[in-house]
Design an enzyme around this catalytic site. Structure first.
Site, PDB file in Angstrom:
ATOM      1  N   CYS A   1      -2.307   8.761   3.136  1.00 33.38           N
ATOM      2  CA  CYS A   1      -1.898   8.243   1.828  1.00 33.38           C
ATOM      3  C   CYS A   1      -2.928   8.502   0.744  1.00 33.38           C
ATOM      4  CB  CYS A   1      -1.568   6.755   1.921  1.00 33.38           C
ATOM      5  SG  CYS A   1      -2.933   5.726   2.508  1.00 33.38           S
TER       6      CYS A   1
ATOM      7  N   GLU B   1       0.870  -1.176   0.000  1.00 37.82           N
ATOM      8  CA  GLU B   1       0.000   0.000   0.000  1.00 37.82           C
ATOM      9  C   GLU B   1       0.907   1.226   0.000  1.00 37.82           C
ATOM     10  OE1 GLU B   1      -2.970  -0.436  -0.528  1.00 37.82           O
ATOM     11  OE2 GLU B   1      -3.367  -2.491   0.115  1.00 37.82           O
TER      12      GLU B   1
END
Length: 465
Positions: free
Chosen positions: A249, A215
Site C-alpha cells: 500500500c 488504511e
C-alpha cells in the site's frame, strides 16, 4: 447468511462477556498475550512462509520473513518493553482557578476490536493491529482475507491453540462473511484495503456508530529532485516498488522527475532491476501476483497506456504459475493523467515515470492531488524538504528512501484524506484502541464553591471572568 450472522454475533458476545468480567487487564496479562502472539509467529514461521507462498503462487521467502514475521516480532517486543509506561495515567495541569484540584488522563480499553485484513501481507496486516489492540487491553476478532485462504486457515488453527477465543478469535469466510463481520457492533473496527471497500465498511459501521480506522493506500508519488543521486534513487525506488511485486500500500506508485534527467533515470532503474533480480522474473526473490481479477485489471491498465502511445519498457518476462503469475517490472513513460494507470492505485509491478519541468512542478502536482498514504522525495536540500513538509499532505514522508518508515514502531502509521483515517503502530496504536478517559479529582478545600449562585460581581471581576 442469517446463520452466519447469528454465529458471528455469538462469538462477539462471548468476547464482550469476557471483557465485562475483566475490563482492565493487568500489564502482566497483556504482556502474556503479546508473548503468546510472538511465540505463535516465531515457532511456526516455516508454516507461515509455506502458506503465504501457496496463496501467492510464489512469494519470495526472504520477503515473507522480512515483512510478515520480523515486522510483527519487532512490534511485539516494542510494545512489551513500553507497556507499563503507556498504561500509566498521564497527569495534566489544571487552571489556577481550580487549584488544588488534580486532573489526569486514564487509558481505558475500548472492549472488543474488529480487524479486517487484506491479502497482500496476510499475516502482518492481520496481526500487527492485534498487537496494539491487545496491548491496550482489548479482546480481538479478526477477519483475514478470503483471497489468502491457506494463510487464514493456518492463522485460525494457531490462534485456537495459543489463545482462548474470548481473547483472540479468527473468523474465516468469504466476502459475505466479511460484510456481516463489518456490520457487527464492535467498539472499534480497523480495515485495511482499497478505498472502494473502505467506503462500504465505513458506511456499514456508521449505522452502529462504530468508530473506524481505515488504511487505504492511494497514489504514492516519489519525487526525484535535480540534486538527487540517480543511482541511489533508482535502487531505493526499485526496492520499494518491486518488493512483493508492487503489492504494497505504500509502494512508490509513480515517479516525478525533471524531464532532462528522465532517460538517465530509466537506465539507472534498468541497472537496479538487473542487480536485484539477476535471473529476471525467474529469480526466487521475485514474487508473484495472485488472483485473476487483479492481474486482469493490471493488464487492462497497461494495454490502455500502450494504446495511447505511451512507451512501455518491460524489464523481464511474464511467467505463469499454477496459482498466480509473475508479472515483470515494467516502466510506463509519461502517461497522461486521464489514463487508468494514473487514476487508480496500481498495486502491481507497473511504474509510471513522468518528466516534469522541475521540482516546483512536481511539488505542485503532488499538492493538487489526493493525499497519499506515503510521499517519497530524493533531495538533500533543506529548503526543499521544508517546503514539501509544509505544502503537501500525506500519511507519512520519507526522504532518500522508500517503505522503511513503516518499520519504525515509534512512528504512527496511517493515512489522511483519501488514503484513510486514524493511525496505529506502537504508542499511537495503543492510544487508537484506548479511550482516553478524563479524571478530575476535587479537593475538599476547593474554592470553587465561591462561584455558586448568587454570583458576586466583585469576585467574577477578581477572577478575570
Amino acid at each position: 447468511m442469517a446463520d452466519a450472522r447469528a454465529l458471528l454475533q455469538a462469538r462477539l458476545e462471548q468476547q464482550r462477556h469476557a471483557f465485562t468480567a475483566e475490563p482492565y487487564p493487568s500489564a502482566a496479562l497483556r504482556r502474556d498475550r503479546l508473548a503468546r502472539l510472538s511465540t505463535m509467529t516465531r515457532h511456526h514461521r516455516d508454516e507461515i512462509v509455506r502458506a503465504i507462498r501457496q496463496d501467492f503462487g510464489h512469494r519470495a521467502e526472504a520477503e515473507t520473513r522480512l515483512t510478515e514475521i520480523a515486522t510483527l516480532l519487532q512490534a511485539v517486543g516494542h510494545a512489551r518493553r513500553r507497556l507499563k509506561r503507556w498504561m500509566k495515567p498521564r497527569r495534566t495541569a489544571v487552571p489556577w482557578r481550580l487549584v488544588p484540584a488534580r486532573a489526569r488522563v486514564h487509558h481505558q480499553p475500548l472492549g472488543v476490536v474488529g480487524i479486517i485484513a487484506p491479502a497482500n501481507y496476510p499475516w502482518q496486516l492481520a496481526l500487527l493491529p492485534a498487537v496494539d489492540a491487545l496491548a491496550a487491553g482489548n479482546r480481538v476478532m479478526l477477519k483475514p482475507s478470503e483471497h489468502a485462504p491457506t494463510t487464514a486457515a493456518l492463522m485460525a488453527r494457531l490462534a485456537g491453540r495459543y489463545f482462548d477465543p474470548a481473547e483472540l478469535d479468527v473468523v474465516e469466510g468469504d466476502a459475505e462473511v466479511g460484510r456481516a463481520f463489518a456490520a457487527l457492533p464492535f467498539d472499534h473496527l480497523l480495515f485495511t484495503g482499497p478505498a472502494s471497500i473502505g467506503r462500504q465498511v465505513a458506511g456499514v459501521a456508521a449505522e452502529r456508530l462504530t468508530p473506524v480506522t481505515l488504511e487505504l493506500g492511494g497514489k504514492t508519488p516519489a519525487i526525484v529532485a535535480d540534486d538527487a543521486d540517480l543511482t541511489h534513487a533508482a535502487r531505493r525506488i526499485a526496492f520499494g516498488k518491486w518488493l512483493n511485486a508492487g503489492q504494497t500500500c505504500i509502494a512508490p506508485d509513480h515517479v516525478l522527475i525533471d524531464a532532462a534527467r528522465l532517460p538517465a533515470f530509466v537506465e539507472a532503474l534498468r541497472e537496479a532491476v538487473a542487480a536485484f533480480y539477476p535471473h529476471g522474473t525467474a529469480s526466487d526473490d521475485y514474487s508473484a501476483v495472485p488472483g485473476e481479477a487483479g492481474r486482469a485489471r493490471l493488464e487492462a491498465m497497461l494495454t490502455e497506456a500502450r494504446d495511447h502511445g505511451c512507451r512501455v519498457i518491460e524489464l523481464g518476462e511474464r511467467i505463469e504459475l499454477n496459482r498466480g503469475a509473475k508479472l515483470p517490472p515494467t516502466l510506463v513513460i509519461d502517461p497522461t493523467v486521464r489514463l487508468a494507470i494514473m487514476q487508480e492505485e496500481i498495486f502491481g509491478p507497473w511504474l509510471p515515470v513522468i518528466g516534469l519541468r522541475d521540482f516546483d512542478a512536481a511539488l505542485e502536482r503532488v499538492a493538487e492531488g489526493p493525499c497519499p498514504l506515503a510521499l517519497y522525495a530524493f533531495t538533500d536540500d533543506p529548503a526543499r524538504r521544508r517546503r514539501l513538509l509544509e505544502e503537501t499532505r500525506s500519511g507519512g514522508v520519507v526522504f532518500n528512501d522508500t517503505l522503511w518508515h513503516s518499520a519504525v514502531p515509534g512512528l504512527p502509521f496511517g493515512g489522511v484524506g483519501e488514503s484513510g483515517m486514524g493511525a496505529y503502530h506502537g504508542e499511537a496504536g495503543f492510544l487508537r484502541f484506548s479511550h482516553q478517559r478524563s479524571v478530575f479529582v476535587q479537593s475538599r478545600r476547593s474554592p470553587v464553591g465561591l462561584l455558586n449562585p448568587p454570583y458576586r460581581k466583585w469576585l467574577l471581576k477578581l477572577l478575570g471572568l
